[in-house]
Design a protein around this motif. Structure first.
Motif: not given
Lengths: 283, 283
Positions: A20-31, A218-220, A242-252
């Motif tokens: 709620x605070x960050x207005x984000x449910x982004x998870x960044x993948x450190x692959x 859910x981790x997506x 919200x219930x979601x953590x959306x992961x982005x690795x390579x794109x970020x």
């Protein structure tokens, strides 16, 4: 040597608050692949750690979680495990940390894996959560649930081609294996210590998932490089928390291969966060 | 620092030859728990490594394989990973080495896990084989099969209580999930690069397993501490090449908690080897 950071775990309420605070449910993948990071970093003592540190510093205001893919560290042996511990140490206390390790074994062995990722006095690391494979059943998952305020993120429906081999097999009338896994695993813990990995490649699959796990996070993975679509995932997968953590690795993390890699990662993370902000505001 | 040992892989023919020469198909599991080893070893620089070295030296004539349970090493962080690499370095060239790591992830990540356990120039270790979890399907297993003379040992039917949760689910008429896993995974490789983990708790299950994998080697945990019976397993599970690696961990390595631990382990290993010799001679 690294000094031990103050261990603060993140429970469900705190995670929702961060979203709620960050207005984000982004998870960044450190692959983080040492062959893909900017060449000039190779002159530093621990290039992967240096890369991660700058990525974290640049992106932390846009995401609520970091996921470390342990394979990329293990592949480099002792040096890689060193980078892993150092990177864990850099993760901001107000982000939800995930050891993406896909572990799972008989009880006494899963207990050891839980110590590896949860018990800093034993291993030098204490993630909020670890990803777990379900094939070996209850005693392979439950040891991870014994740690207070820690989470097991169990594979439900994955986003890769091979998910079709077993996960979609019918195990009862109108029930596929991944559904049974989610039904059964849900009973081993609560919304406060279990999440599921659910791939983003098929937005509509989230309707099925939400029948069995309406309240779980859910981790997506699979949004971005693997082809999933954020709007679709949110349309079918979001719940009231919200219930979601959306992961982005390579794109970020590989948004640029030059010296501006951290700024480029920040720009990419901000772009996704902006999209997430609009979605959260329209909930 | 450890120096890199000469890498020699073991193919199927060589493994069968070792079994014939040593009259043994015993695999010793180095599930070495630092809290369970003799106290006097704690004064050495790397107690787990010291323990393993003495166990290996004392038992190597009675077994054809060593299985290292990576969880027990990971739980100790950097120090544990150091013990793991050092222990790998001590494994005799004429034994079949198994990294019991239960890994598996999407393709690019499984590739990294394969490097971790197979590619010494990358990770400092090169096991003959690694255990792999099947839930994520083909692209999670195939990267392990790309390495020449290396093996993936895929979970088929495990010996723990939790195996009942999913592995026995019916996925087609008269086919349970573990059977389908064995059928499908067999098609991804050959007898020369795939084995299956099959628990020893139910001797008769081997009849079913052998229907689907008549020629594969099976890695069998669960004899001893977990309650399986050697005679039953051999009766139902052996094939013309023997086709079994029977693992014993705790019963061998913790045979004594005193300073005679290595001799006691040797005595226990010899006892099992004697039993195996009789079985092989009666084949």
């Amino acid at each position: 040597m690294v000094t031990l950071k103050l261990i603060i775990t993140m429970n469900r309420k705190e995670l929702i608050e961060q979203i709620r605070t960050k207005k984000s449910f982004l998870c960044i993948g450190l692959d983080t692949d040492i062959t893909k990071i900017p060449k000039y970093l190779l002159d530093t003592e621990d290039p992967v750690y240096e890369f991660n540190k700058q990525i974290i510093e640049a992106t932390k205001e846009y995401c609520v979680s970091y996921k470390i893919n342990t394979a990329f560290y293990e592949s480099r042996g002792l040096a890689g495990w060193q980078s892993l511990i150092r990177t864990w140490n850099e993760l901001p206390k107000d982000t939800f940390s995930i050891a993406d390790a896909k572990r799972g074994d008989i009880g006494n062995t899963s207990e050891m894996y839980a110590k590896a990722f949860f018990q800093a006095e034993s291993s030098g690391m204490s993630f909020d959560s670890v990803t777990v494979a379900p094939y070996m059943g209850a005693d392979s998952v439950k040891p991870f649930l014994k740690f207070e305020n820690k989470w097991a993120i169990v594979l439900g429906l994955t986003s890769n081609e091979g998910s079709k081999d077993f996960q979609f097999l019918p195990v009862a009338e109108e029930t596929m294996l991944f559904e049974r896994v989610i039904q059964t695993v849900s009973g081993w813990g609560t919304n406060d210590n279990i999440m599921f990995v659910v791939g983003a490649t098929r937005g509509e699959s989230f309707l099925t998932i939400r029948k069995h796990a309406p309240d779980h996070f859910l981790l997506v993975p699979g949004v971005g490089a693997q082809g999933g679509n954020l709007q679709d995932v949110c349309k079918y997968g979001m719940n009231k928390d919200c219930g979601l953590l959306i992961n982005s690795s390579r794109a970020v993390i590989y948004a640029s291969s030059g010296e501006d890699f951290a700024e480029a990662a920040a720009a990419e993370a901000r772009k996704v966060q902006n999209e997430m902000k609009l979605i959260l505001e329209s909930m």
